[in-house]
Scaffold this motif. Structure first.
Motif, PDB file in Angstrom:
ATOM      1  N   GLY A 301     -22.991  -6.694  -4.062  1.00 17.98           N
ATOM      2  CA  GLY A 301     -21.941  -5.880  -3.461  1.00 17.98           C
ATOM      3  C   GLY A 301     -22.503  -4.904  -2.450  1.00 17.98           C
ATOM      4  O   GLY A 301     -21.924  -4.696  -1.374  1.00 17.98           O
ATOM      5  N   ALA A 302     -23.666  -4.316  -2.771  1.00 18.58           N
ATOM      6  CA  ALA A 302     -24.313  -3.373  -1.856  1.00 18.58           C
ATOM      7  C   ALA A 302     -24.768  -4.085  -0.588  1.00 18.58           C
ATOM      8  O   ALA A 302     -24.627  -3.553   0.522  1.00 18.58           O
ATOM      9  CB  ALA A 302     -25.489  -2.698  -2.548  1.00 18.58           C
ATOM     10  N   LYS A 303     -25.308  -5.292  -0.741  1.00 19.03           N
ATOM     11  CA  LYS A 303     -25.746  -6.069   0.434  1.00 19.03           C
ATOM     12  C   LYS A 303     -24.563  -6.434   1.318  1.00 19.03           C
ATOM     13  O   LYS A 303     -24.662  -6.388   2.545  1.00 19.03           O
ATOM     14  CB  LYS A 303     -26.482  -7.331  -0.031  1.00 19.03           C
ATOM     15  CG  LYS A 303     -27.803  -7.086  -0.740  1.00 19.03           C
ATOM     16  CD  LYS A 303     -28.845  -6.539   0.201  1.00 19.03           C
ATOM     17  CE  LYS A 303     -30.183  -6.389  -0.507  1.00 19.03           C
ATOM     18  NZ  LYS A 303     -31.203  -5.754   0.386  1.00 19.03           N
ATOM     19  N   ALA A 304     -23.464  -6.809   0.692  1.00 14.85           N
ATOM     20  CA  ALA A 304     -22.260  -7.175   1.463  1.00 14.85           C
ATOM     21  C   ALA A 304     -21.734  -5.969   2.224  1.00 14.85           C
ATOM     22  O   ALA A 304     -21.304  -6.085   3.386  1.00 14.85           O
ATOM     23  CB  ALA A 304     -21.189  -7.724   0.526  1.00 14.85           C
ATOM     24  N   ALA A 305     -21.783  -4.794   1.589  1.00 12.22           N
ATOM     25  CA  ALA A 305     -21.321  -3.571   2.257  1.00 12.22           C
ATOM     26  C   ALA A 305     -22.202  -3.241   3.455  1.00 12.22           C
ATOM     27  O   ALA A 305     -21.727  -2.769   4.498  1.00 12.22           O
ATOM     28  CB  ALA A 305     -21.310  -2.419   1.264  1.00 12.22           C
ATOM     29  N   GLU A 306     -23.509  -3.481   3.333  1.00  9.41           N
ATOM     30  CA  GLU A 306     -24.444  -3.213   4.433  1.00  9.41           C
ATOM     31  C   GLU A 306     -24.124  -4.089   5.649  1.00  9.41           C
ATOM     32  O   GLU A 306     -24.219  -3.636   6.781  1.00  9.41           O
ATOM     33  CB  GLU A 306     -25.890  -3.468   3.982  1.00  9.41           C
ATOM     34  CG  GLU A 306     -26.441  -2.413   3.060  1.00  9.41           C
ATOM     35  CD  GLU A 306     -27.829  -2.768   2.556  1.00  9.41           C
ATOM     36  OE1 GLU A 306     -28.416  -3.755   3.084  1.00  9.41           O
ATOM     37  OE2 GLU A 306     -28.331  -2.084   1.646  1.00  9.41           O
ATOM     38  N   ARG A 307     -23.746  -5.347   5.368  1.00  6.62           N
ATOM     39  CA  ARG A 307     -23.457  -6.273   6.475  1.00  6.62           C
ATOM     40  C   ARG A 307     -22.200  -5.872   7.236  1.00  6.62           C
ATOM     41  O   ARG A 307     -22.022  -6.251   8.392  1.00  6.62           O
ATOM     42  CB  ARG A 307     -23.317  -7.697   5.929  1.00  6.62           C
ATOM     43  CG  ARG A 307     -24.630  -8.306   5.472  1.00  6.62           C
ATOM     44  CD  ARG A 307     -24.513  -9.797   5.280  1.00  6.62           C
ATOM     45  NE  ARG A 307     -23.602 -10.142   4.212  1.00  6.62           N
ATOM     46  CZ  ARG A 307     -23.967 -10.302   2.945  1.00  6.62           C
ATOM     47  NH1 ARG A 307     -25.228 -10.118   2.606  1.00  6.62           N
ATOM     48  NH2 ARG A 307     -23.098 -10.635   2.011  1.00  6.62           N
TER      49      ARG A 307
END
Length: 308
Positions: A301-307
């Motif tokens: 979820g954190a990686k998706a938010a970064e993108r």
């Protein structure tokens, strides 16, 4: 101590110059090879590898993970990627790989050699490896989840010792402390079961090596056993299992971020035999899976938010 080197050109570091001369690297116990499989296409997206002793438990974990990630297909039978061998099982869903490693240091060490090479050949980056397991607790209520701070041997030292070419080679058993804290935070967010960070003792045997009185052989007394377990308690050992030292040592050598998450099935200060019902033990064994799946979802979820 053999501390190894830090990763250089490869995100997953393989310290073996002899591999460069191989026409093909065949991972025998996985039934996978660089000449027969497109490993980057099959595994290049892997970010999380979860390993555990039992084949059925690791299949259940990938099914649970698929459901948690919303990738579940009711008609899908998740295929065993290692179906050509009977040593280990391997399942994959999205960026998550689930592999069995059998019981004890020799079995998990063989698996780790081939896993590390697999990740290297697949050109994987930023991989986290977590061992999910069961254990005997020291002074903890059954069902407590222990995140390993240090992996200790049977003399309470943080080392893994192996005979190589007739010589004793000693390696460090450091684990990623920031990862341990992140996992502990995930347990607090879940608020479903007791979780602690503590030392884990790794033994070469389930019976005498763990001071049990119920093996085929026992040449010590109840007092000897209690004295030893009390010394373990003084060394801040929270649980006992059979894989953590070599797991920590090999992950460190290869530059992999690693953690050990085990549930306790009994308090060894109160007895040797596991007497809980099958249903209760099953619920206990699901706790590391629940915790680690929450961690993986949070990271993705954190990686998706970064993108975005």
């Amino acid at each position: 101590m053999d501390k190894g080197k830090t990763p250089c050109c490869s995100p997953v570091f393989v310290q073996n110059p002899h591999l460069n001369s191989l026409k093909e690297d065949f991972l025998y116990h996985f039934d996978l090879g660089t000449g027969t499989h497109d490993l980057p296409a099959m595994f290049g997206d892997v970010k999380f590898v979860c390993v555990g002793g039992s084949p059925s438990r690791m299949k259940a974990f990938i099914e649970f993970m698929a459901s948690e990630l919303g990738m579940e297909d009711p008609k899908s039978e998740y295929p065993n990627i290692c179906a050509g061998t009977d040593r280990y099982v391997m399942y994959k869903i999205g960026p998550v790989l689930s592999i069995s490693h059998g019981m004890g240091i020799p079995s998990i060490a063989i698996m780790l050699h081939e896993l590390i090479k697999l990740l290297h050949h697949a050109r994987c980056k930023d991989v986290t490896v977590i061992r999910l397991g069961t254990s005997g607790g020291i002074g903890l209520e059954p069902g407590t989840v222990v995140i390993t701070k240090q992996a200790l041997d049977g003399t309470f030292l943080p080392k893994y010792e192996q005979v190589i070419l007739g010589k004793n080679v000693v390696r460090d058993t450091d684990l990623d402390q920031s990862l341990a804290q992140e996992l502990l935070q995930c347990s607090k967010e879940l608020n479903q079961f007791e979780t602690v960070i503590g030392n884990t003792m790794c033994t070469l045997d389930f019976y005498e090596g763990q001071a049990r009185l119920d093996g085929a052989f026992c040449f010590y007394t109840e007092k000897d056993k209690q004295d030893y377990l009390n010394k373990a308690n003084e060394a801040k050992v929270c649980n006992i299992e059979m894989e953590s030292t070599v797991f920590a040592a090999m992950c460190k050598l290869s530059g992999l971020r690693a953690a050990v998450v085990c549930v306790t099935l009994l308090d060894r200060l109160k007895g040797d035999q596991i007497s809980s019902s099958h249903e209760l033990l099953q619920s206990f064994q699901q706790r590391p899976q629940i915790l680690v799946s929450h961690y993986i979802k949070k990271q993705l979820g954190a990686k998706a938010a970064e993108r975005h």
